[in-house]
Each structure stands twice: as C-alpha cells, then as structure tokens.
Design a protein around this motif. Structure first.
Motif, PDB file in Angstrom:
ATOM      1  N   LYS A   1      25.213 -25.764 -24.042  1.00 45.66           N
ATOM      2  CA  LYS A   1      24.687 -25.431 -25.586  1.00 45.66           C
ATOM      3  C   LYS A   1      24.214 -25.633 -26.322  1.00 45.66           C
ATOM      4  O   LYS A   1      22.954 -25.260 -27.289  1.00 45.66           O
ATOM      5  N   SER A   2      23.735 -27.326 -26.706  1.00 43.38           N
ATOM      6  CA  SER A   2      23.064 -28.172 -27.464  1.00 43.38           C
ATOM      7  C   SER A   2      21.571 -28.389 -26.694  1.00 43.38           C
ATOM      8  O   SER A   2      20.834 -28.950 -27.111  1.00 43.38           O
TER       9      SER A   2
ATOM     10  N   THR B   1      24.605 -26.106 -17.704  1.00 45.40           N
ATOM     11  CA  THR B   1      23.984 -26.465 -19.278  1.00 45.40           C
ATOM     12  C   THR B   1      24.662 -26.119 -20.176  1.00 45.40           C
ATOM     13  O   THR B   1      25.324 -25.204 -20.313  1.00 45.40           O
TER      14      THR B   1
ATOM     15  N   GLU C   1      34.403 -24.359 -24.131  1.00 41.46           N
ATOM     16  CA  GLU C   1      33.467 -23.291 -25.397  1.00 41.46           C
ATOM     17  C   GLU C   1      32.208 -24.259 -26.022  1.00 41.46           C
ATOM     18  O   GLU C   1      31.456 -23.623 -25.761  1.00 41.46           O
ATOM     19  N   GLU C   2      31.864 -25.701 -25.267  1.00 43.26           N
ATOM     20  CA  GLU C   2      30.346 -26.454 -25.470  1.00 43.26           C
ATOM     21  C   GLU C   2      29.740 -25.908 -23.933  1.00 43.26           C
ATOM     22  O   GLU C   2      28.000 -26.510 -24.383  1.00 43.26           O
TER      23      GLU C   2
ATOM     24  N   ALA D   1      27.042 -23.924 -21.929  1.00 42.84           N
ATOM     25  CA  ALA D   1      26.340 -22.487 -22.266  1.00 42.84           C
ATOM     26  C   ALA D   1      26.920 -21.205 -20.757  1.00 42.84           C
ATOM     27  O   ALA D   1      26.698 -20.652 -21.079  1.00 42.84           O
ATOM     28  N   GLN D   2      26.020 -22.289 -19.475  1.00 43.09           N
ATOM     29  CA  GLN D   2      26.560 -21.840 -18.470  1.00 43.09           C
ATOM     30  C   GLN D   2      26.617 -23.190 -17.006  1.00 43.09           C
ATOM     31  O   GLN D   2      26.188 -24.346 -17.311  1.00 43.09           O
TER      32      GLN D   2
END
Length: 572
Positions: free
Chosen positions: A351-352, A349, A379-380, A382-383
């Motif tokens: 961050k976008s 997943t 960094e981009e 999320a999980q």
C-alpha cells in the motif's frame, strides 16, 4: 466399466425420449444392474418383475421407465407386471446418484472459427445445448420419482447432473506436423466450457518416483485410435505441446484446459510441437515396455521428447499429467541453455507503493503458494499478482536475469490453505478428490500474455519448510556468495507433506526432479552461471523458512514467513 461418459453435443435435448431412447442409456443401466448383482444389493428387488432366470431384462425395464415418464405407476399396473413403488423409488434414486458419479463430458465436433463473433456464437450454442441437456436430465429424474411416489417434493435441489465440461473438437486439417500419420487423425480440443463446480474423483492422489529419460524413437511404433483419444494442444510457456488423453482419463484433459493455454487449430498450421505426451496408454502398447517405466517415462527422440504415462490406476492422478508435461518443458529448456525453476513467483505491491518481484524455489509442499497466500492476507499488502505458480524458466536478456512462466492456472494443495479458499474459487475451479489427503483444486489465475512476458526478479528465495525458527531475523537469510547459494539450492532439502510417496526429510537436486535431476551435469553448469549473474546484478538470493513441515506450525509458519518478508521489502 468406463468412468467417463461422452454426451453427443450435436443433439439439442428437449424430451425424455432423446435420453431413454439412446443405446447409451440402456448400457448405463446394464452397468448399474451388474454392479448391484455383484454386491447382491437389495435394490434389485425393484426389478423382480423383469427377472429372467438369474439375470434381468434391462431392455424391457428401460421401456417400463419410458412409460413411467408419461403415466402414473398405478395407471400402468394393469399393463405390466407389478412393481413395488417403494423399491422402485429407491432404485431410481440410486441410479441417479450412479449417473452423477460418472465423469460427464459433452463433445461437439465444430470447425474452429477465426472470427471472434462466430466463435462466440459457437460457444453460446454449446452452452445452450449443455443447459438443455442438464434440465432434461433433472426433469426426467423428477418426473419418474413423481410418477412412482405420487407426490411432489416441497424442497427441490438442483443437483449437478449434466455435462461437467463441454469440449469443442475439430478433426486435424492442414497442420504443419506430418511425421506420424496417426497424430493427424486424433480429434483436437480447441475450446472448453465448464459447468462449475467440476468435481472429479480419481484412483490415486499422489506421485511416485522420478521420470526416467530413455533415448528411443517410439512415435512411429504407436498408433492411437481416434475414437478413444483426444488431443489437447497446449502452450507450456512459449513451447507447444501435444497432449494425447485417453477417454477414460478425460478428467485430466479437462485439467489441462484449466491450467494451460489451449492452442488453436490455426496455431498448428504454422508450427510443429516441441514435445508430445501420451496419457493412459496400456503397458502392452508401449514399445519395449520396461517395469521401470510404470509411473511414466520420457523418450528422447531424434527431433524432440515424447512422454508416456501407462494406464495403471496408480497413475490416475493429475500430478502425473502436469509434471510429465513440465518435465518435457524443462528438458527442452536445459537443452537450450536456459534454467528451469520449480517454484512460484509473484509481483508484490504494498500500500506504500513499493513493488518487488519475488521467486520462491522449492519442491511440492515447501510452502511456495501458501506463503504467497499468506502475503495476500496481510493488511499492508495492496496486491499479489501471481506470475508463476509451479514451474518457470530463467533467461538472460540485456545482461539481466528474467523469468518466464509456464501455466495460466494453479494445481493447488488445499490441505495447507485456509478453508475458505476452496469456496472462493468454486465458480471457476476443478476439484480433485476434495475429501482426501492431498486434495487439489485446479484454478486459473493469470492470462497467457503476462505469463510469457520476461519479468525481472528482485528476490530469489529457497523455500525451507523444515527448519524451526523463533524470530523474524532467522526467517529470511541471504547468502553471502554464489557457492553458498548453489550448495543450498542443490541440496534441495524438504520435509515431505504427503504430496508424493516420500516421507520425512528428503533431498531433491535443486528441488526439481522434473528435468534437473535427469540432466544434472548440464543443469549445474547453467545454474552456476545464472546464480553468479544474479549476484552481479543485485538480485537478493536467500532462504525463507516457511515451517510448513514443522509440527504445530503448518498454518502459522507461512504467515510468520510472509510477515518477515514484508519487513525486508519495507526496508528496501
């Protein structure tokens, strides 16, 4: 000399007499003295006062230690022969280290409780007993050292010295399986409590060869001693397995509890096992033993599969426990028309908000877990939700290919992961040979319900660890047709990373020597059908170049591959 030490979990340990007064204490001391005699160790100078001919009176020395828990060494000098305090101090320190080198397990016989509150109460009691035992052992060591040296340390170290794992066991009763009487007599482990970090040293740390499959009924010709064996009933995906573990190899039983979902005695009342594994059976106890079975064998019986790992030092590696269990799982899946997969799978997943499920196929050391770890550090991202770490299976439901996992934990190779990874998981992990090549950690990562829930996949990627590439466009390539994909997956090329006895560039059919190669013809038909279905339904099938086996890219390669995959996901 037994490596495993079983502690009686029915006793609440509150005083030193409960420790020193046990016959097991004297047996442990005898074992230590015999080792020192063989080495001609100067530590034996501490026992000169107890020497009888060429041996030592261990029983009398035990009584002397008992007396030392109550009196200072100077106070008992006129009661018993003179013992040099410095020599004795060094002996006690070495004996304490010897004790801590044992694989230490506490076992408590307790009936399984269906009620959650009752079960929680049982586990709390065992935890308390384990803590009491640990405190008593540490205090015994300190009391002896203080009464010998006449000093008290300014710095105290809480060294791990109690039970590393506590097992709750129950005698089999009322279960559905009734075919072989001995099976119903082996105590069943239904609960485990770990005191981390649990560190075990085994005599081997790599696998050898491919498990042969032999058509032969052997269970009726075997009888295991309930005093020496434990049964771990585990769920491997949706299959139920009975894993019988000899007490000497109980560290691998602990590994099972950290890697798979334990079945409860209640579960065993309603279903029979799909497969059976016996770990640590002497070769002379294996019916019709063949030297080709030295590193393990799987017997295809009339109504299932039975795996056997012989009790040789070279097999004393958790990889044999895990891979034999998974091979039996895969053989059953092939028999049922499903496609077993040697690989990892995770929901990624960003961050976008974008989310995809990617499956990485590859043999040990190909970079599957390492690439997921690299993705998780971007960094981009999320999980990362890991659903499959090493083995899974594919099925077709409602016209779409879905995946199922097998394990709730991971058997991770530490050598190729960031150094901090080991420390971040210390509170819930089992470490195997942490200071050696192919050091491993067994760490839980998911819950059972999520592992066995059918999951749609978006990417089906072969993990290529041997091809050196220099730009992102070459790090991930997608196949144009099923035949092209089937060729690459079937070749199963990989640069060996020292996780097995293989070296250099190797081939392994479908990167899966755990069932696929043993049933190659049936597997190939199933694989062809599934790959065609994935092409029909829009699953992106390709190859990811991790470069984990390319010199100079062991650390950087998986990060570069992760960044390339991130770009592909962002472009969807």
């Amino acid at each position: 000399m037994s490596r495993s030490f079983i502690i009686d979990g029915s006793i609440i340990y509150t005083n030193y007499s409960q420790i020193i007064g046990q016959s097991k204490f004297e047996e442990l001391l005898r074992e230590f003295v015999d080792i020192l005699k063989e080495k001609q160790s100067p530590l034996l100078n501490a026992l000169n006062a107890f020497k009888v001919n060429s041996d030592y009176d261990v029983h009398r020395f035990t009584e002397y230690l008992h007396l030392l828990t109550m009196r200072n060494i100077k106070e008992i000098g006129n009661i018993i022969y003179y013992v040099n305090p410095k020599d004795l101090e060094r002996f006690i320190e070495a004996f304490y280290t010897f004790w801590r080198s044992k694989h230490r397990f506490m076992v408590r016989n307790e009936k399984y409780a269906e009620d959650y509150n009752r079960r929680a109460s049982i586990e709390y009691t065992v935890t308390m007993i384990g803590d009491q035992f640990k405190a008593t052992i540490k205090n015994l060591y300190r009391e002896l050292m203080m009464n010998v040296s006449n000093t008290f340390p300014t710095v105290m170290r809480q060294l791990p010295s109690g039970a590393q794992v506590m097992f709750l066991i129950q005698e089999p009763n009322g279960e559905k399986y009734r075919k072989n009487e001995w099976v119903t007599k082996i105590p069943t482990v239904w609960g485990a409590i770990f005191d981390p970090p649990a560190i075990f040293y085994t005599k081997s740390n790599k696998r050898r060869g491919i498990l042969p499959v032999v058509e032969k009924d052997i269970l009726s010709e075997i009888a295991l001693d309930p005093n020496e064996w434990y049964r771990f009933a585990i769920y491997v995906g949706d299959l139920l397995m009975y894993n019988f573990v000899h007490v000497e190899y109980l560290a691998h039983g602990a590994g099972l509890a950290n890697l798979f979902e334990l079945a409860t005695p209640k579960d065993l009342e309603s279903r029979e096992p799909d497969g059976i594994l016996i770990f640590g059976l002497p070769a002379d106890k294996i019916p019709g033993y063949n030297e080709k079975w030295r590193n393990g064998v799987i017997f295809k019986e009339e109504d299932g599969y039975t795996g056997v790992i012989p009790a040789f030092d070279e097999n004393d590696y958790f990889g044999y426990m895990k891979k034999t269990t998974l091979t039996i799982h895969n053989l059953i899946k092939i028999d049922r028309g499903k496609l077993p997969i040697h690989g990892s799978m995770a929901r990624i997943t960003l961050k976008s908000g974008k989310s995809v499920v990617a499956m990485f196929v590859g043999d040990s050391g190909a970079g599957k877990s390492e690439t997921l770890d690299a993705l998780n550090r971007l960094e981009e991202v999320a999980q990362i939700d890991t659903i499959i770490d090493d083995m899974g299976s594919l099925d077709i439901i409602d016209g779409h290919v879905v995946a199922f996992g097998t394990e709730t934990g991971a058997f991770v190779r530490l050598d190729d992961l960031p150094p901090g990874f080991a420390y971040s998981t210390m509170d819930r992990s089992i470490f195997m040979n942490p200071d050696q090549i192919n050091a491993r950690v067994i760490v839980p990562f998911n819950n059972y319900n999520e592992v066995i829930t059918p999951t749609h996949i978006d990417f089906f990627l072969y993990a290529n660890n041997y091809t050196e590439v220099h730009n992102d466009e070459e790090r991930i390539v997608f196949f144009k047709n099923p035949n092209e994909a089937l060729k690459v997956f079937s070749e199963g090329k990989r640069m060996s990373k020292g996780t097995t006895s293989e070296t250099g560039l190797t081939n392994s059919y479908f990167a899966n020597p755990f069932g696929a190669i043993q049933r190659k013809e049936e597997h190939h038909r199933i694989a062809e059908h599934f790959i065609k279905k994935m092409f029909e339904t829009g699953v992106k099938i390709g190859e990811i170049r991790t470069m984990l086996g390319v010199q100079g890219y062991e650390k950087e390669g998986t990060m570069l591959a992760a960044r390339a995959l991130l770009k592909v996901i962002e472009q969807i």
